[in-house]
Enzyme design. Structure first.
Site, PDB file in Angstrom:
ATOM      1  N   SER A 180      -7.750   7.425  -7.230  1.00  0.00           N
ATOM      2  CA  SER A 180      -7.615   6.085  -7.814  1.00  0.00           C
ATOM      3  C   SER A 180      -7.455   6.206  -9.318  1.00  0.00           C
ATOM      4  O   SER A 180      -7.962   7.164  -9.933  1.00  0.00           O
ATOM      5  CB  SER A 180      -8.882   5.280  -7.511  1.00  0.00           C
ATOM      6  OG  SER A 180      -8.887   4.075  -8.259  1.00  0.00           O
TER       7      SER A 180
ATOM      8  N   TYR B 181     -18.077   5.380  -8.928  1.00  0.00           N
ATOM      9  CA  TYR B 181     -16.764   5.374  -8.246  1.00  0.00           C
ATOM     10  C   TYR B 181     -15.812   6.307  -9.000  1.00  0.00           C
ATOM     11  O   TYR B 181     -15.084   7.103  -8.388  1.00  0.00           O
ATOM     12  CB  TYR B 181     -16.210   3.950  -8.204  1.00  0.00           C
ATOM     13  CG  TYR B 181     -14.884   3.815  -7.467  1.00  0.00           C
ATOM     14  CD1 TYR B 181     -14.781   4.078  -6.106  1.00  0.00           C
ATOM     15  CD2 TYR B 181     -13.725   3.414  -8.151  1.00  0.00           C
ATOM     16  CE1 TYR B 181     -13.568   3.949  -5.429  1.00  0.00           C
ATOM     17  CE2 TYR B 181     -12.507   3.273  -7.484  1.00  0.00           C
ATOM     18  CZ  TYR B 181     -12.430   3.540  -6.126  1.00  0.00           C
ATOM     19  OH  TYR B 181     -11.228   3.409  -5.464  1.00  0.00           O
TER      20      TYR B 181
HETATM   21  N1  NAP Z   1      -7.246  -1.089  -2.734  1.00  0.00           N
HETATM   22  C1  NAP Z   1      -7.065  -0.660  -3.992  1.00  0.00           C
HETATM   23  O1  NAP Z   1      -6.749  -1.429  -4.912  1.00  0.00           O
HETATM   24  C2  NAP Z   1      -7.219   0.792  -4.318  1.00  0.00           C
HETATM   25  C3  NAP Z   1      -6.964   1.196  -5.644  1.00  0.00           C
HETATM   26  C4  NAP Z   1      -7.120   2.527  -5.973  1.00  0.00           C
HETATM   27  C5  NAP Z   1      -7.509   3.431  -4.999  1.00  0.00           C
HETATM   28  N2  NAP Z   1      -7.753   3.010  -3.732  1.00  0.00           N
HETATM   29  C6  NAP Z   1      -8.190   4.005  -2.739  1.00  0.00           C
HETATM   30  O2  NAP Z   1      -7.416   3.827  -1.568  1.00  0.00           O
HETATM   31  C7  NAP Z   1      -8.173   4.227  -0.422  1.00  0.00           C
HETATM   32  C8  NAP Z   1      -8.079   3.170   0.653  1.00  0.00           C
HETATM   33  O3  NAP Z   1      -8.667   1.985   0.162  1.00  0.00           O
HETATM   34  P1  NAP Z   1      -8.442   0.595   0.898  1.00  0.00           P
HETATM   35  O4  NAP Z   1      -8.078  -0.366  -0.165  1.00  0.00           O
HETATM   36  O5  NAP Z   1      -7.566   0.784   2.063  1.00  0.00           O
HETATM   37  O6  NAP Z   1      -9.944   0.275   1.368  1.00  0.00           O
HETATM   38  P2  NAP Z   1     -10.518  -0.330   2.753  1.00  0.00           P
HETATM   39  O7  NAP Z   1      -9.574  -1.308   3.320  1.00  0.00           O
HETATM   40  O8  NAP Z   1     -11.903  -0.744   2.446  1.00  0.00           O
HETATM   41  O9  NAP Z   1     -10.539   0.950   3.696  1.00  0.00           O
HETATM   42  C9  NAP Z   1     -11.490   1.958   3.507  1.00  0.00           C
HETATM   43  C10 NAP Z   1     -11.798   2.605   4.827  1.00  0.00           C
HETATM   44  O10 NAP Z   1     -12.789   3.609   4.588  1.00  0.00           O
HETATM   45  C11 NAP Z   1     -13.705   3.554   5.657  1.00  0.00           C
HETATM   46  N3  NAP Z   1     -15.011   4.122   5.308  1.00  0.00           N
HETATM   47  C12 NAP Z   1     -15.867   3.704   4.359  1.00  0.00           C
HETATM   48  N4  NAP Z   1     -16.999   4.420   4.432  1.00  0.00           N
HETATM   49  C13 NAP Z   1     -16.854   5.304   5.447  1.00  0.00           C
HETATM   50  C14 NAP Z   1     -17.680   6.306   6.017  1.00  0.00           C
HETATM   51  N5  NAP Z   1     -18.930   6.518   5.578  1.00  0.00           N
HETATM   52  N6  NAP Z   1     -17.207   7.014   7.054  1.00  0.00           N
HETATM   53  C15 NAP Z   1     -15.972   6.791   7.541  1.00  0.00           C
HETATM   54  N7  NAP Z   1     -15.129   5.857   7.044  1.00  0.00           N
HETATM   55  C16 NAP Z   1     -15.588   5.116   6.012  1.00  0.00           C
HETATM   56  C17 NAP Z   1     -13.831   2.084   5.957  1.00  0.00           C
HETATM   57  O11 NAP Z   1     -14.429   1.906   7.204  1.00  0.00           O
HETATM   58  P3  NAP Z   1     -15.273   0.563   7.536  1.00  0.00           P
HETATM   59  O12 NAP Z   1     -14.268  -0.545   7.503  1.00  0.00           O
HETATM   60  O13 NAP Z   1     -15.810   0.829   8.894  1.00  0.00           O
HETATM   61  O14 NAP Z   1     -16.309   0.452   6.467  1.00  0.00           O
HETATM   62  C18 NAP Z   1     -12.364   1.666   5.890  1.00  0.00           C
HETATM   63  O15 NAP Z   1     -11.738   1.916   7.121  1.00  0.00           O
HETATM   64  C19 NAP Z   1      -9.582   4.507  -0.936  1.00  0.00           C
HETATM   65  O16 NAP Z   1      -9.733   5.903  -1.079  1.00  0.00           O
HETATM   66  C20 NAP Z   1      -9.620   3.838  -2.293  1.00  0.00           C
HETATM   67  O17 NAP Z   1     -10.524   4.473  -3.188  1.00  0.00           O
HETATM   68  C21 NAP Z   1      -7.615   1.719  -3.365  1.00  0.00           C
END
Ligand code: NAP
Length: 320
Positions: free
Chosen positions: A158, A184
């Site tokens: 990120s 984070y």
């Molecule tokens: N969205 C943004 O703006 C953004 C920006 C920069 C970077 N990112 C990065 O992009 C990636 C995806 O983010 P996203 O936006 O798609 O987030 P998201 O929709 O919240 O998806 C995150 C996933 O991680 C899973 N997870 C969390 N804790 C876990 C654990 N202990 N064991 C197994 N799975 C776990 C969640 O499962 P549950 O639903 O069951 O909790 C969910 O399926 C992340 O690495 C994030 O840091 C996102």
């Protein structure tokens, strides 16, 4: 040789979608493991890879929720995995390895962001433990299958890595104040350093690793943020509607860079670099906008040090 941290003019950009970067790429017969592959960017990644013909294994912390999210997508296999629990990581890896299959792509998309101070395992700070140590252990345990696949490992980091380098003197926030954004940031810096060191160790085995910033996308990742904090940051209005000036991508666009990192032939022979907007990112320019990658996140010495520390903490190292 590590690839220079310098754009390659991929022809894709911030607006590109996962489906667009996969156009003309046939993934039939390929197997991908996508953590978090049932929410946000992970879900769109699963959808795009499966549409291109890949078989996608989605290990889920909440299998019932995952089953619902993935209903109707062909070529997906569900399993159980809690990245905050190293026994769960070991068991998932054992089940997968027992199937005897090779892995072509691992996409580490799962994460928690800016949660209140939480301790997991032997008292580890939850963002570092889940986002970094869980994925570190997962990839090391799955290594025999990854090595046979001679493919790619993608660490979804990120722009939040700008918030903090590795806090070598207080990795677990044991001394004093907990800052959810610093935690984070440290975890997301760890994701980049992990890719740097994995690439160094794995490239002679034909496996390459990448890290990336996907862009800003409203997903369930923001679940721990109070609404007022998102309003104050200019992300949403008082009614909860996304504000366009914040420049959010759609989830399909947000998934594009991780799909590009995993599959693009333009990255053949490359690795150990941080991507943004479907291209290799430039280094961050001090005093400039918060884009590109910080020196501390791609420093080979810190990458090796973090690897050794992670090996000690998790008790697993496929390259020992
Ligand atoms: N969205 C943004 O703006 C953004 C920006 C920069 C970077 N990112 C990065 O992009 C990636 C995806 O983010 P996203 O936006 O798609 O987030 P998201 O929709 O919240 O998806 C995150 C996933 O991680 C899973 N997870 C969390 N804790 C876990 C654990 N202990 N064991 C197994 N799975 C776990 C969640 O499962 P549950 O639903 O069951 O909790 C969910 O399926 C992340 O690495 C994030 O840091 C996102």
């Amino acid at each position: 040789m590590t690839t220079p941290q310098q754009p390659i003019a991929s022809g894709f950009g911030a607006d590109s979608t996962a489906a667009e970067v996969l156009r003309g790429i046939d993934l039939s017969g390929k197997l991908a493991v996508v953590t978090g592959g049932y929410s946000g960017l992970g879900l769109e990644t699963t959808r795009a890879l499966a549409a291109a013909g890949a078989h996608v294994v989605v290990p889920a912390r909440r299998p019932d929720t995952a089953r619902e999210a993935l209903a109707g997508i062909d070529g997906v296999e569900l399993d159980e995995l809690d990245l905050a629990d190293l026994d769960s990581v070991e068991k998932f890896a054992e089940r997968f390895l027992a199937s005897g299959r090779d892995i072509d792509f691992v996409i580490n998309s799962a994460a928690v962001m800016a949660c209140p101070e939480t301790r997991v395992g032997p008292g580890w700070e939850a963002q570092f433990a889940t986002n970094h140590l869980g994925h570190y252990a997962l990839v090391n345990r799955l290594w025999p299958a990854i090595e046979r696949g001679r493919g790619r490992v993608v660490a979804v980091s990120s722009g939040g890595h700008h918030n903090s380098p590795i806090r070598w003197d207080d990795l677990q926030f044991d001394q004093g104040h907990y800052d959810k954004w610093e935690a984070y940031g440290q975890a997301k810096t760890a994701n980049v350093l992990f890719a740097v060191q994995l690439d160094a160790l794995a490239r002679d085995h034909g496996v390459r690793a990448f890290a990336l910033h996907p862009g800003g996308i409203l997903t369930p990742l923001q679940r721990h943020l109070p609404k007022q904090e998102m309003v104050d940051r200019g992300w949403i209005d008082e009614d909860g509607n996304p504000l366009n000036p914040a420049g959010f991508k759609s989830p399909e666009q947000g998934a594009a860079t991780q799909v590009f990192a995993a599959t693009s032939p333009q990255l053949d022979g490359k690795g150990g670099v941080y991507l943004e907007d479907c291209d290799i990112a430039s280094p961050f320019v001090p005093g400039g906008p918060r884009v590109g990658v910080r020196d501390y996140a791609i420093d080979p010495e810190q990458a090796a040090r973090l690897w050794d520390l992670s090996a000690r903490l998790t008790g697993v190292n496929a390259f020992a």
